[in-house]
Design a protein around this motif. Structure first.
Motif, short mmCIF file in Angstrom:
data_model
loop_
_atom_site.label_atom_id
_atom_site.label_comp_id
_atom_site.label_asym_id
_atom_site.label_seq_id
_atom_site.Cartn_x
_atom_site.Cartn_y
_atom_site.Cartn_z
N SER A 19 20.32 7.00 46.46
CA SER A 19 21.16 8.10 45.99
C SER A 19 21.02 9.34 46.88
O SER A 19 21.62 10.38 46.60
CB SER A 19 20.81 8.46 44.54
N GLU B 175 26.02 -0.25 42.14
CA GLU B 175 25.85 0.89 43.03
C GLU B 175 26.89 0.82 44.14
O GLU B 175 27.00 -0.17 44.86
CB GLU B 175 24.44 0.89 43.63
N PHE C 101 29.71 4.41 41.35
CA PHE C 101 29.56 3.04 40.84
C PHE C 101 30.94 2.39 40.80
O PHE C 101 31.96 3.04 40.57
CB PHE C 101 28.94 3.03 39.44
N SER D 54 19.07 5.28 40.96
CA SER D 54 20.19 5.67 40.11
C SER D 54 19.75 5.76 38.65
O SER D 54 19.01 4.91 38.17
CB SER D 54 21.32 4.65 40.24
N HIS E 252 20.63 -3.32 40.52
CA HIS E 252 21.61 -2.26 40.24
C HIS E 252 22.92 -2.64 40.93
O HIS E 252 23.34 -2.01 41.90
CB HIS E 252 21.09 -0.90 40.71
#
Length: 379
Positions: free
Chosen positions: A265, A176, A192, A135, A173
């Motif tokens: 992703s 996510e 997100f 991301s 992250h």
């Protein structure tokens, strides 16, 4: 003095003048190129220094030291590369490695950059065109409020109490999320959410492992908020999470396994597998390519991949070493031989699909754990 001699002298002056301008031009372009690689506002930061030096093998620095400390050239002569100072400065200024032609094309040809990574072991269909995508949305996009389509899938299974905790799970992250659970969000770069995100996978995995007699610590730090509070950018996420990992290992001496849970992703066609009529989110094991000693991490990830392949063929997409310009390349994995980043599914997967995969992973890891550490729960 004859006209011929005067003409030759004049030509020499012109030649020296041209050579001088050529040298000045080369120096000027080198300075401009060097300056352009330094992010504004970060010209004295540690990330900047890392980005300048990440492409050089440690043997280069050993060579530089050996030029000043002569005994090093005798003790480490087998490890010193046959690299001249001109080659070193060429690589420093241009980021080109004459021994690796990929560096000539990697930053110039669209789509070629992934070829700088190395697929350790790949499932059928895994290639350099569909490796995990990290991301990279701007921080303000990640921090936006979004509406959840449905309620978070409840974890019905009661968690058993396990005194000894030997697994540390965190989410660098941490925001996510997944498009099927977000209302009117179609862009993968906007997937997100502050609550419905990969931290739910970590909690689910913790309970699953506990029911198999394996204790796990789950960190709930909102690293996205840490970045915002410190005025950092998203690419500094691992800088934010590293102190948490180090502290967890320092305070819990029995922790021997570290999992950083992410979601890819990539889209559904790359991240979904059907087993016995049910959809599962595929896993991908990512190892940092830019730190020494990652062989142990690669071996650990490879074993997990192979065990998944034995029990759930195709569920793991493989093991890849990723690094180089534009990536962290360490992922905090230098803190433990058994540290690995795991991509659970992608932006199009649902939590139900991911939880099925978490069940499978917990089953496989528990078998590995109790075989590798048969006395862990009895001491």
């Amino acid at each position: 003095m004859s006209r011929i001699q005067k003409g030759k002298g004049h030509n020499r002056i012109i030649l020296k003048w041209l050579m001088g301008w050529v040298c000045i031009s080369i120096l000027l372009f080198a300075i401009i190129g060097f300056t352009a690689t330094i992010p504004i506002g970060k010209r004295a930061s540690h990330p900047m220094l890392n980005s300048l030096t990440e492409d050089f093998d440690s043997s280069i620095y050993l060579t530089l030291l050996a030029t000043e400390v002569k005994p090093l050239s005798y003790h480490f002569k087998d490890k010193l590369p046959n690299t001249s100072m001109s080659e070193f400065f060429l690589q420093f200024i241009t980021k080109l490695n004459y021994s690796d032609m990929r560096t000539l094309f990697g930053n110039e040809l669209p789509g070629f950059h992934p070829y700088q990574h190395r697929i350790i072991i790949g499932q059928e269909g895994t290639n350099y065109s569909n490796l995990p995508v990290e991301s990279s949305a701007p921080l303000d996009i990640i921090l936006e409020d979004r509406i959840v389509v449905d309620e978070v899938v409840e974890i019905d299974e009661e968690e058993l109490e396990v005194e000894e905790q030997s697994v540390f799970i965190y989410n660098t992250h941490n925001r996510e999320s997944f498009l099927p659970h977000l209302d009117e969000v179609k862009d993968p770069n906007a997937a997100f959410h502050a609550e419905l995100n990969v931290t739910l996978i970590s909690e689910y995995l913790k309970k699953n492992l506990a029911n198999k007699g394996i204790g796990a610590l789950v960190d709930q730090t909102d690293f996205t908020q840490v970045l915002h509070d410190n005025g950092w950018e998203y690419w500094q996420s691992y800088q934010a999470s590293k102190p948490i990992v180090e502290e967890a290992l320092a305070q819990n001496q029995r922790v021997n396994y570290v999992f950083d849970i992410h979601r890819d992703s990539r889209r559904r066609e790359d991240t979904t597998l059907t087993i016995s009529g049910e959809d599962y989110a595929k896993l991908f094991f990512v190892i940092g390519a830019d730190f020494e000693g990652n062989e142990s991490n690669i071996e650990f990830a490879t074993v997990l991949h192979e065990k998944l392949e034995e029990n759930y063929p195709g569920l793991s997409r493989g093991v890849v070493a990723m690094g180089g310009a534009g990536r962290n390349g360490v992922y905090n994995q230098n803190v433990s031989d058994n540290a690995v980043l795991i991509e659970f599914g992608g932006v199009d997967n649902t939590l139900e699909e991911i939880y099925r995969s978490a069940d499978a992973f917990a089953e496989v890891f528990a078998a590995y754990y109790w075989d590798a550490e048969p006395t862990s729960g009895n001491e």
